[in-house]
Design a protein around this motif. Sequence first.
Motif, PDB file in Angstrom:
ATOM      1  N   ARG A 193      45.679 -19.851  -0.974  1.00 41.38           N
ATOM      2  CA  ARG A 193      45.009 -21.140  -0.796  1.00 41.38           C
ATOM      3  C   ARG A 193      45.505 -21.913   0.406  1.00 41.38           C
ATOM      4  N   ARG A 194      46.613 -21.502   0.992  1.00 43.41           N
ATOM      5  CA  ARG A 194      47.141 -22.298   2.114  1.00 43.41           C
ATOM      6  C   ARG A 194      47.830 -21.420   3.155  1.00 43.41           C
ATOM      7  N   ASP A 195      47.616 -21.785   4.411  1.00 43.27           N
ATOM      8  CA  ASP A 195      48.293 -21.172   5.549  1.00 43.27           C
ATOM      9  C   ASP A 195      49.363 -22.137   6.059  1.00 43.27           C
ATOM     10  N   LEU A 196      50.254 -21.622   6.877  1.00 41.46           N
ATOM     11  CA  LEU A 196      51.171 -22.470   7.622  1.00 41.46           C
ATOM     12  C   LEU A 196      50.665 -22.553   9.062  1.00 41.46           C
ATOM     13  N   ASP A 197      51.253 -23.441   9.847  1.00 43.43           N
ATOM     14  CA  ASP A 197      50.777 -23.633  11.218  1.00 43.43           C
ATOM     15  C   ASP A 197      50.822 -22.343  12.025  1.00 43.43           C
ATOM     16  N   ASP A 198      51.864 -21.525  11.788  1.00 40.46           N
ATOM     17  CA  ASP A 198      52.039 -20.326  12.602  1.00 40.46           C
ATOM     18  C   ASP A 198      51.862 -19.026  11.815  1.00 40.46           C
TER      19      ASP A 198
END
Length: 328
Positions: free
Chosen positions: A38-43
Amino acid sequence: MSRDEAGRRGTTDPVDDATLALLVEVAGTPKPGNVDRRRDLDDLRFEAFLGGAVGARSGLELAAEAGSTAGGPPGVGEAFERAVAGMADRAGTNTQFGCLLLLVPLVRAAADPDRELSSDGLDAVCRATTVDDAVAFYRAFEAVDVAVDDPPPGADDLDVRRGGDAEPALRGRGMTLRDVLALSADPADSDRVPDRNAAEWIEGFHRTFRAAEWILTDEGPLADRAARAFLGLLAAEPDTLVASTRGTETARETSRRAAETLGSRAIATAPTGDVSAVDADTVHGADLDAAESLAEAFVAEGINPGTTADLTCAALFVALRRGAEVAP
Protein backbone atom coordinates in the motif's frame (compact mmCIF):
# COMPACT_ATOMS: atom_id res chain seq x y z
CA MET A 1 11.99 -31.70 12.25
CA SER A 2 8.21 -32.04 12.24
CA ARG A 3 6.25 -34.50 10.12
CA ASP A 4 4.83 -31.58 8.12
CA GLU A 5 8.32 -30.28 7.38
CA ALA A 6 9.52 -33.73 6.41
CA GLY A 7 6.65 -34.04 3.95
CA ARG A 8 7.24 -30.64 2.45
CA ARG A 9 10.95 -31.30 2.01
CA GLY A 10 10.03 -34.03 -0.46
CA THR A 11 7.55 -31.98 -2.45
CA THR A 12 8.55 -28.32 -2.26
CA ASP A 13 11.66 -26.68 -3.65
CA PRO A 14 13.34 -24.54 -0.97
CA VAL A 15 14.19 -22.00 -3.66
CA ASP A 16 10.49 -21.64 -4.41
CA ASP A 17 9.80 -21.11 -0.71
CA ALA A 18 12.60 -18.55 -0.44
CA THR A 19 11.26 -16.63 -3.43
CA LEU A 20 7.75 -16.77 -2.03
CA ALA A 21 9.03 -15.54 1.35
CA LEU A 22 10.58 -12.50 -0.35
CA LEU A 23 7.29 -11.75 -2.10
CA VAL A 24 5.00 -12.29 0.89
CA GLU A 25 7.26 -10.21 3.11
CA VAL A 26 6.90 -7.11 0.96
CA ALA A 27 3.16 -7.78 0.53
CA GLY A 28 2.57 -7.80 4.29
CA THR A 29 0.71 -4.63 5.29
CA PRO A 30 1.27 -2.58 7.32
CA LYS A 31 4.94 -2.96 8.22
CA PRO A 32 5.49 0.45 9.79
CA GLY A 33 8.23 2.41 8.06
CA ASN A 34 8.79 -0.13 5.28
CA VAL A 35 7.62 -0.54 1.71
CA ASP A 36 4.49 -2.69 1.52
CA ARG A 37 1.73 -3.25 -1.00
CA ARG A 38 0.00 0.00 0.00
CA ARG A 39 2.92 2.39 0.33
CA ASP A 40 6.23 3.25 -1.31
CA LEU A 41 9.12 5.24 0.08
CA ASP A 42 10.65 8.21 -1.73
CA ASP A 43 13.51 6.12 -3.09
CA LEU A 44 11.98 2.63 -3.07
CA ARG A 45 8.89 1.25 -4.76
CA PHE A 46 6.90 -1.92 -4.17
CA GLU A 47 7.63 -3.15 -7.72
CA ALA A 48 11.37 -2.95 -7.12
CA PHE A 49 11.05 -5.57 -4.38
CA LEU A 50 9.18 -7.87 -6.74
CA GLY A 51 12.00 -7.47 -9.24
CA GLY A 52 14.61 -8.07 -6.55
CA ALA A 53 12.95 -11.33 -5.55
CA VAL A 54 13.02 -12.57 -9.13
CA GLY A 55 16.59 -11.41 -9.74
CA ALA A 56 17.92 -13.11 -6.62
CA ARG A 57 16.74 -16.54 -7.68
CA SER A 58 19.93 -17.68 -9.41
CA GLY A 59 21.87 -17.09 -6.20
CA LEU A 60 19.29 -18.95 -4.15
CA GLU A 61 19.57 -21.83 -6.60
CA LEU A 62 23.33 -21.92 -5.93
CA ALA A 63 22.60 -22.03 -2.21
CA ALA A 64 20.35 -25.04 -2.77
CA GLU A 65 23.16 -27.02 -4.41
CA ALA A 66 24.04 -28.69 -1.14
CA GLY A 67 26.23 -31.72 -1.76
CA SER A 68 25.11 -31.98 -5.38
CA THR A 69 28.52 -31.63 -7.00
CA ALA A 70 31.56 -33.89 -6.83
CA GLY A 71 33.77 -31.16 -5.40
CA GLY A 72 31.20 -30.05 -2.88
CA PRO A 73 28.51 -27.38 -3.19
CA PRO A 74 29.24 -23.77 -4.17
CA GLY A 75 30.19 -21.64 -1.20
CA VAL A 76 27.54 -19.78 0.79
CA GLY A 77 29.40 -16.55 0.05
CA GLU A 78 29.36 -17.22 -3.70
CA ALA A 79 25.63 -17.91 -3.57
CA PHE A 80 25.03 -14.71 -1.62
CA GLU A 81 27.14 -12.63 -4.00
CA ARG A 82 25.22 -13.95 -7.00
CA ALA A 83 21.86 -13.40 -5.31
CA VAL A 84 22.74 -9.77 -4.48
CA ALA A 85 24.03 -9.10 -8.00
CA GLY A 86 20.86 -10.54 -9.52
CA MET A 87 18.69 -8.56 -7.12
CA ALA A 88 20.50 -5.32 -7.91
CA ASP A 89 20.38 -5.94 -11.66
CA ARG A 90 16.63 -6.59 -11.71
CA ALA A 91 15.53 -4.11 -9.03
CA GLY A 92 18.02 -1.38 -9.95
CA THR A 93 18.75 -0.79 -6.27
CA ASN A 94 19.22 -2.49 -2.91
CA THR A 95 15.90 -4.04 -1.96
CA GLN A 96 16.66 -7.27 -0.07
CA PHE A 97 20.37 -7.45 0.82
CA GLY A 98 19.66 -8.35 4.44
CA CYS A 99 16.91 -10.81 3.55
CA LEU A 100 19.34 -12.67 1.30
CA LEU A 101 22.03 -12.75 3.98
CA LEU A 102 19.57 -14.78 6.07
CA LEU A 103 17.92 -16.75 3.30
CA VAL A 104 21.10 -18.15 1.73
CA PRO A 105 22.16 -20.23 4.78
CA LEU A 106 18.52 -21.15 5.42
CA VAL A 107 18.16 -22.49 1.88
CA ARG A 108 21.48 -24.33 2.21
CA ALA A 109 20.31 -26.04 5.41
CA ALA A 110 16.87 -26.85 3.97
CA ALA A 111 18.32 -28.34 0.78
CA ASP A 112 21.02 -30.44 2.45
CA PRO A 113 19.80 -33.98 3.17
CA ASP A 114 22.43 -34.25 5.90
CA ARG A 115 21.16 -31.25 7.84
CA GLU A 116 17.93 -30.09 9.46
CA LEU A 117 16.29 -26.69 9.24
CA SER A 118 16.97 -26.05 12.92
CA SER A 119 19.23 -23.90 15.07
CA ASP A 120 21.82 -26.66 15.13
CA GLY A 121 21.59 -27.15 11.37
CA LEU A 122 22.03 -23.42 10.73
CA ASP A 123 24.91 -23.21 13.17
CA ALA A 124 26.67 -26.00 11.26
CA VAL A 125 26.15 -24.21 7.93
CA CYS A 126 27.53 -20.93 9.30
CA ARG A 127 30.51 -22.55 11.02
CA ALA A 128 31.42 -24.29 7.75
CA THR A 129 31.99 -20.98 5.94
CA THR A 130 35.47 -20.14 4.68
CA VAL A 131 37.69 -17.16 3.93
CA ASP A 132 36.55 -17.45 0.29
CA ASP A 133 32.96 -16.99 1.52
CA ALA A 134 34.02 -13.84 3.36
CA VAL A 135 35.72 -12.45 0.25
CA ALA A 136 32.57 -13.09 -1.82
CA PHE A 137 30.46 -11.41 0.87
CA TYR A 138 32.64 -8.30 0.67
CA ARG A 139 32.42 -8.24 -3.13
CA ALA A 140 28.63 -8.19 -2.84
CA PHE A 141 28.87 -4.69 -1.36
CA GLU A 142 30.17 -3.46 -4.72
CA ALA A 143 26.78 -4.16 -6.33
CA VAL A 144 24.63 -1.98 -4.05
CA ASP A 145 24.75 0.74 -1.40
CA VAL A 146 24.21 -0.72 2.07
CA ALA A 147 23.84 1.32 5.26
CA VAL A 148 26.48 0.03 7.68
CA ASP A 149 28.19 1.26 10.81
CA ASP A 150 31.89 1.97 11.02
CA PRO A 151 34.04 -1.11 11.77
CA PRO A 152 35.18 -1.81 15.34
CA PRO A 153 38.40 -0.13 16.56
CA GLY A 154 41.46 -1.73 15.00
CA ALA A 155 39.50 -3.26 12.13
CA ASP A 156 39.51 -0.47 9.55
CA ASP A 157 41.00 -2.88 7.03
CA LEU A 158 37.86 -5.01 7.44
CA ASP A 159 35.39 -2.23 6.60
CA VAL A 160 32.84 -3.89 4.31
CA ARG A 161 32.61 -0.70 2.27
CA ARG A 162 36.05 -1.58 0.86
CA GLY A 163 34.44 -4.41 -1.09
CA GLY A 164 36.92 -6.67 -2.83
CA ASP A 165 39.81 -4.43 -1.76
CA ALA A 166 39.53 -5.98 1.69
CA GLU A 167 40.55 -9.41 0.38
CA PRO A 168 44.22 -9.20 1.49
CA ALA A 169 43.14 -8.26 5.02
CA LEU A 170 40.61 -11.08 5.16
CA ARG A 171 43.12 -13.64 3.97
CA GLY A 172 45.87 -12.27 6.18
CA ARG A 173 43.66 -12.58 9.24
CA GLY A 174 42.10 -15.88 8.14
CA MET A 175 38.61 -14.45 8.58
CA THR A 176 35.71 -16.71 7.58
CA LEU A 177 32.30 -15.23 6.79
CA ARG A 178 31.05 -16.24 10.22
CA ASP A 179 34.09 -14.54 11.80
CA VAL A 180 33.30 -11.33 9.94
CA LEU A 181 29.67 -11.33 11.02
CA ALA A 182 30.65 -12.03 14.62
CA LEU A 183 32.30 -8.59 14.72
CA SER A 184 28.92 -6.92 14.06
CA ALA A 185 26.88 -9.31 16.18
CA ASP A 186 28.69 -8.35 19.38
CA PRO A 187 29.89 -4.73 19.16
CA ALA A 188 32.55 -3.55 21.58
CA ASP A 189 30.35 -0.58 22.60
CA SER A 190 27.70 -2.02 24.92
CA ASP A 191 25.36 0.88 24.14
CA ARG A 192 25.41 0.12 20.43
CA VAL A 193 22.56 -1.88 18.87
CA PRO A 194 23.97 -5.18 17.58
CA ASP A 195 23.49 -6.17 13.96
CA ARG A 196 20.47 -8.48 14.28
CA ASN A 197 21.12 -10.24 10.99
CA ALA A 198 24.72 -10.94 11.94
CA ALA A 199 23.55 -12.12 15.35
CA GLU A 200 21.30 -14.69 13.71
CA TRP A 201 24.37 -16.22 12.07
CA ILE A 202 26.14 -16.44 15.43
CA GLU A 203 23.20 -17.41 17.63
CA GLY A 204 21.48 -20.13 15.59
CA PHE A 205 18.73 -17.99 14.01
CA HIS A 206 16.65 -17.99 17.19
CA ARG A 207 14.74 -14.83 16.25
CA THR A 208 13.85 -16.40 12.91
CA PHE A 209 12.55 -19.60 14.48
CA ARG A 210 10.65 -17.71 17.20
CA ALA A 211 8.85 -15.52 14.65
CA ALA A 212 8.19 -18.54 12.42
CA GLU A 213 6.24 -20.10 15.28
CA TRP A 214 4.19 -16.91 15.62
CA ILE A 215 3.33 -17.15 11.93
CA LEU A 216 2.56 -20.87 12.01
CA THR A 217 0.24 -20.63 15.00
CA ASP A 218 -1.53 -17.49 13.75
CA GLU A 219 -4.65 -17.43 11.57
CA GLY A 220 -5.73 -15.51 8.49
CA PRO A 221 -3.91 -14.52 5.29
CA LEU A 222 -0.18 -15.24 5.37
CA ALA A 223 0.70 -11.64 4.50
CA ASP A 224 -1.29 -10.42 7.53
CA ARG A 225 0.47 -12.95 9.75
CA ALA A 226 3.77 -11.61 8.44
CA ALA A 227 2.73 -8.05 9.28
CA ARG A 228 1.87 -9.07 12.85
CA ALA A 229 5.17 -10.95 13.20
CA PHE A 230 6.99 -7.83 11.98
CA LEU A 231 5.39 -5.81 14.80
CA GLY A 232 6.39 -8.47 17.33
CA LEU A 233 9.99 -8.50 16.19
CA LEU A 234 10.20 -4.70 16.15
CA ALA A 235 8.68 -4.43 19.62
CA ALA A 236 11.13 -6.99 20.97
CA GLU A 237 14.41 -5.48 19.81
CA PRO A 238 15.67 -2.15 18.43
CA ASP A 239 16.16 -2.29 14.67
CA THR A 240 19.74 -2.23 13.38
CA LEU A 241 19.03 -0.12 10.30
CA VAL A 242 17.15 2.48 12.35
CA ALA A 243 20.07 2.61 14.79
CA SER A 244 22.56 3.02 11.93
CA THR A 245 20.64 5.78 10.17
CA ARG A 246 18.84 7.57 13.01
CA GLY A 247 20.74 6.68 16.18
CA THR A 248 20.38 4.24 19.05
CA GLU A 249 17.81 6.19 21.06
CA THR A 250 15.51 6.54 18.05
CA ALA A 251 15.81 2.80 17.46
CA ARG A 252 14.80 2.10 21.06
CA GLU A 253 11.92 4.57 20.90
CA THR A 254 10.76 2.94 17.66
CA SER A 255 10.56 -0.41 19.48
CA ARG A 256 8.64 1.18 22.35
CA ARG A 257 6.11 2.62 19.91
CA ALA A 258 5.69 -0.77 18.26
CA ALA A 259 5.13 -2.37 21.68
CA GLU A 260 2.45 0.19 22.48
CA THR A 261 0.75 -0.58 19.16
CA LEU A 262 0.72 -4.24 20.18
CA GLY A 263 -1.02 -3.17 23.37
CA SER A 264 1.87 -4.13 25.59
CA ARG A 265 3.98 -1.70 27.60
CA ALA A 266 5.72 -4.57 29.39
CA ILE A 267 7.80 -5.85 26.47
CA ALA A 268 11.49 -5.50 27.22
CA THR A 269 13.27 -2.99 24.99
CA ALA A 270 16.69 -2.92 26.61
CA PRO A 271 19.70 -2.09 24.40
CA THR A 272 20.06 -5.72 23.34
CA GLY A 273 16.35 -6.60 23.49
CA ASP A 274 14.83 -10.02 24.01
CA VAL A 275 12.60 -11.67 21.43
CA SER A 276 11.51 -14.26 24.00
CA ALA A 277 9.78 -11.45 25.89
CA VAL A 278 7.06 -11.35 23.23
CA ASP A 279 4.50 -14.13 23.42
CA ALA A 280 2.47 -15.50 20.52
CA ASP A 281 -0.88 -14.30 21.90
CA THR A 282 0.39 -10.70 21.97
CA VAL A 283 1.50 -10.96 18.33
CA HIS A 284 -1.68 -12.68 17.19
CA GLY A 285 -3.78 -9.97 18.83
CA ALA A 286 -2.06 -7.13 16.97
CA ASP A 287 -4.51 -4.62 15.53
CA LEU A 288 -3.35 -3.99 11.97
CA ASP A 289 -5.75 -1.06 11.61
CA ALA A 290 -4.06 0.62 14.57
CA ALA A 291 -0.68 -0.18 13.03
CA GLU A 292 -1.64 1.82 9.94
CA SER A 293 -1.31 5.09 11.83
CA LEU A 294 2.11 4.02 13.10
CA ALA A 295 3.10 3.16 9.53
CA GLU A 296 2.12 6.62 8.31
CA ALA A 297 4.02 8.24 11.18
CA PHE A 298 7.19 6.26 10.58
CA VAL A 299 7.18 7.02 6.86
CA ALA A 300 6.68 10.73 7.57
CA GLU A 301 9.52 10.66 10.09
CA GLY A 302 11.88 8.70 7.84
CA ILE A 303 12.08 5.71 10.21
CA ASN A 304 12.76 2.53 8.21
CA PRO A 305 13.09 -0.70 10.27
CA GLY A 306 14.61 -2.66 7.41
CA THR A 307 16.44 -5.25 9.52
CA THR A 308 13.13 -6.26 11.11
CA ALA A 309 11.77 -6.86 7.61
CA ASP A 310 14.77 -9.11 6.88
CA LEU A 311 13.99 -11.22 9.94
CA THR A 312 10.32 -11.39 8.96
CA CYS A 313 11.30 -12.73 5.55
CA ALA A 314 13.52 -15.39 7.11
CA ALA A 315 10.70 -16.38 9.47
CA LEU A 316 8.32 -16.69 6.52
CA PHE A 317 10.73 -19.08 4.81
CA VAL A 318 10.87 -21.33 7.88
CA ALA A 319 7.10 -21.17 8.26
CA LEU A 320 6.62 -22.15 4.61
CA ARG A 321 9.02 -25.07 5.01
CA ARG A 322 7.01 -26.18 8.04
CA GLY A 323 3.62 -26.15 6.41
CA ALA A 324 2.35 -22.57 6.13
CA GLU A 325 0.36 -22.00 2.95
CA VAL A 326 -0.65 -18.97 0.94
CA ALA A 327 -3.97 -20.65 0.07
CA PRO A 328 -6.68 -20.86 2.77
